[in-house]
Scaffold this motif. Structure first.
Motif, PDB file in Angstrom:
ATOM      1  N   LEU A   1      39.294 -26.550  24.659  1.00  0.00           N
ATOM      2  CA  LEU A   1      39.259 -26.557  26.118  1.00  0.00           C
ATOM      3  C   LEU A   1      39.730 -25.231  26.700  1.00  0.00           C
ATOM      4  O   LEU A   1      39.224 -24.779  27.726  1.00  0.00           O
ATOM      5  N   ILE A   2      40.689 -24.600  26.054  1.00  0.00           N
ATOM      6  CA  ILE A   2      41.145 -23.289  26.515  1.00  0.00           C
ATOM      7  C   ILE A   2      40.044 -22.249  26.329  1.00  0.00           C
ATOM      8  O   ILE A   2      39.789 -21.418  27.212  1.00  0.00           O
ATOM      9  N   GLN A   3      39.369 -22.304  25.191  1.00  0.00           N
ATOM     10  CA  GLN A   3      38.272 -21.367  24.969  1.00  0.00           C
ATOM     11  C   GLN A   3      37.158 -21.584  25.987  1.00  0.00           C
ATOM     12  O   GLN A   3      36.550 -20.624  26.487  1.00  0.00           O
ATOM     13  N   ASP A   4      36.879 -22.825  26.321  1.00  0.00           N
ATOM     14  CA  ASP A   4      35.858 -23.112  27.336  1.00  0.00           C
ATOM     15  C   ASP A   4      36.238 -22.486  28.677  1.00  0.00           C
ATOM     16  O   ASP A   4      35.393 -21.901  29.367  1.00  0.00           O
ATOM     17  N   GLN A   5      37.510 -22.594  29.046  1.00  0.00           N
ATOM     18  CA  GLN A   5      37.959 -22.014  30.313  1.00  0.00           C
ATOM     19  C   GLN A   5      37.856 -20.492  30.293  1.00  0.00           C
ATOM     20  O   GLN A   5      37.423 -19.870  31.269  1.00  0.00           O
ATOM     21  N   LEU A   6      38.238 -19.886  29.175  1.00  0.00           N
ATOM     22  CA  LEU A   6      38.142 -18.431  29.067  1.00  0.00           C
ATOM     23  C   LEU A   6      36.692 -17.967  29.149  1.00  0.00           C
ATOM     24  O   LEU A   6      36.383 -16.945  29.784  1.00  0.00           O
ATOM     25  N   VAL A   7      35.786 -18.701  28.516  1.00  0.00           N
ATOM     26  CA  VAL A   7      34.368 -18.333  28.553  1.00  0.00           C
ATOM     27  C   VAL A   7      33.825 -18.456  29.972  1.00  0.00           C
ATOM     28  O   VAL A   7      33.050 -17.602  30.432  1.00  0.00           O
ATOM     29  N   THR A   8      34.209 -19.495  30.684  1.00  0.00           N
ATOM     30  CA  THR A   8      33.775 -19.646  32.075  1.00  0.00           C
ATOM     31  C   THR A   8      34.302 -18.501  32.925  1.00  0.00           C
ATOM     32  O   THR A   8      33.585 -17.935  33.766  1.00  0.00           O
ATOM     33  N   MET A   9      35.559 -18.132  32.721  1.00  0.00           N
ATOM     34  CA  MET A   9      36.130 -16.992  33.446  1.00  0.00           C
ATOM     35  C   MET A   9      35.347 -15.714  33.156  1.00  0.00           C
ATOM     36  O   MET A   9      35.014 -14.949  34.078  1.00  0.00           O
ATOM     37  N   LEU A  10      35.049 -15.487  31.889  1.00  0.00           N
ATOM     38  CA  LEU A  10      34.304 -14.289  31.518  1.00  0.00           C
ATOM     39  C   LEU A  10      32.890 -14.329  32.094  1.00  0.00           C
ATOM     40  O   LEU A  10      32.370 -13.312  32.571  1.00  0.00           O
TER      41      LEU A  10
END
Length: 399
Positions: free
Chosen positions: A288-297
């Motif tokens: 879930l953290i990686q998903d959030q980082l990808v959305t931010m990027l």
């Protein structure tokens, strides 16, 4: 616990390499800007913000970068935009000061100043030996300022008498001069004046208790029978359309601020995700953290791509539909889209930091709060959206 990972080998936040579109000399200059920001700004920006104090001692160092109105010096609009993004990445408040002074006040001198006005003020303003502000918004008139401007200018021989009030004037508490807009009582035309902020009848009051851009010194300005010489009226300004020429450029630069704000949020969130351990693992190892980082990027990259295209149109007009470069609808789309993405990006970043995301010690709380100012100024999201809607349909939903 610190991360065991070497973050220097991870991909840059400029995931698609837009910086490579700059010339070699511009890339080198941008590196100089980053070095300056890393040494002189980033370590102190949080403290300035917490104390709501502007760092006047940094102005000579900022001037030494020689970046006043970079396009006027032959740099590309893409470079100018990336400078604003990098400044915002380090400190949104300093970037806002820079834009108000250089891209509104100094740019107005370039575009509208008489030879005498330029001789008296331009070099000193470029060197930050004097500072400027842009006094347009009023207590009761923001988005409707074009038709509702209440500040008046009355001709009296070789002087003008100014009466009225302005609000949210960045740099307003300490600036030496303001580009002040007022309505001619005889013709109803909008005039622009170089207002010496120390003249009798000018009252400046700091706006307190802000939750965003706390380092920026916003002021309420009251004008009571202030006399300004005709020599300090901008001869090149005779209608509100001249105001729009400046606002077009500054609205685009706010889009670049939205890019910088997202870069900052991504920087802080990724670093935290690698350094913060929970359940014996770095946060960054959870899906879930990686998903959030990808959305931010993704949001950051999309915003950067939009702004890079706008800059290309500014540097080389001629694209279909924009024969003279970007107009206000393109600027409005850039501002509304990038700030909407920014709002989502900084919210995700704040979420990744959990409870630590609401204290300025970790950087994200300041980024999160400052985003709200970017979302609002240079036209609210709603107003900018309706400007684009009017262009698409030929029908105005504003009035």
């Amino acid at each position: 616990m610190e991360s065991q990972f070497d973050t220097s080998n991870l991909p840059a936040a400029d995931f698609l390499g837009f910086e490579s579109l700059l010339s070699a000399s511009e890339r080198a200059k941008l590196d100089d800007v980053r070095d300056f920001l890393a040494k002189e700004v980033a370590p102190s920006a949080g403290d300035w913000w917490n104390r709501a104090e502007f760092p006047h001692d940094i102005l000579p160092k900022l001037a030494a970068l020689e970046l006043s109105t970079p396009v006027q010096q032959g740099y590309s609009h893409l470079f100018g935009g990336m400078v604003i993004a990098e400044m915002t990445r380090a400190d949104t408040s300093l970037a806002t000061f820079f834009m108000v002074h250089h891209d509104l006040f100094v740019e107005a001198l370039h575009q509208f100043g008489s030879p005498d006005q330029k001789r008296r003020l331009l070099q000193a303003a470029m060197d930050l030996r004097i500072t400027g502000a842009f006094a347009l918004t009023e207590p009761q008139h923001g988005s409707d300022i074009a038709g509702g401007m209440a500040t008046t200018a009355t001709r009296d021989g070789d002087t003008w008498i100014l009466n009225g009030a302005k609000r949210w004037i960045g740099n307003g508490t300490f600036c030496d001069y303001m580009l002040l807009w007022a309505r001619d009582t005889e013709t109803s035309a909008v005039r622009g004046f170089i207002l010496d902020a120390t003249l009798p009848g000018v009252t400046r009051t700091p706006i307190e208790n802000k939750i965003a851009l706390r380092t920026v010194q916003n002021a309420d300005i009251v004008l009571e029978d202030v006399r300004v010489a005709e020599a300090d009226r901008f001869e090149g300004i005779d209608s509100f359309s001249d105001t729009r020429r400046l606002l077009l450029g500054s609205r685009i630069l706010v889009g670049w601020q939205a890019v910088g704000q997202q870069l900052a949020a991504y920087d802080v969130a990724r670093r935290y995700a690698l350094e913060r351990y929970q359940f014996g693992r770095p946060l960054g190892s959870f899906q879930l953290i990686q998903d959030q980082l990808v959305t931010m990027l993704g949001n950051t990259t999309a915003s950067l791509a939009l702004m890079a295209r706008i800059a290309q149109l500014q540097d080389g007009p001629g694209s279909a539909g924009t024969p003279e470069g970007p107009g206000m609808p393109q600027a409005a789309l850039a501002k509304s889209y990038t700030t909407a993405r920014m709002r989502e990006t900084v919210a995700l970043g704040r979420s990744i930091l959990g409870g630590n995301g609401i204290v300025t010690d970790y950087g994200m709380a300041k980024i999160f709060a400052d985003a709200e100012a970017i979302y609002t100024y240079e036209g609210s999201y709603e107003i900018n959206t309706l400007i684009v809607g009017r262009a698409l349909t030929g029908l105005s939903a504003i009035v």
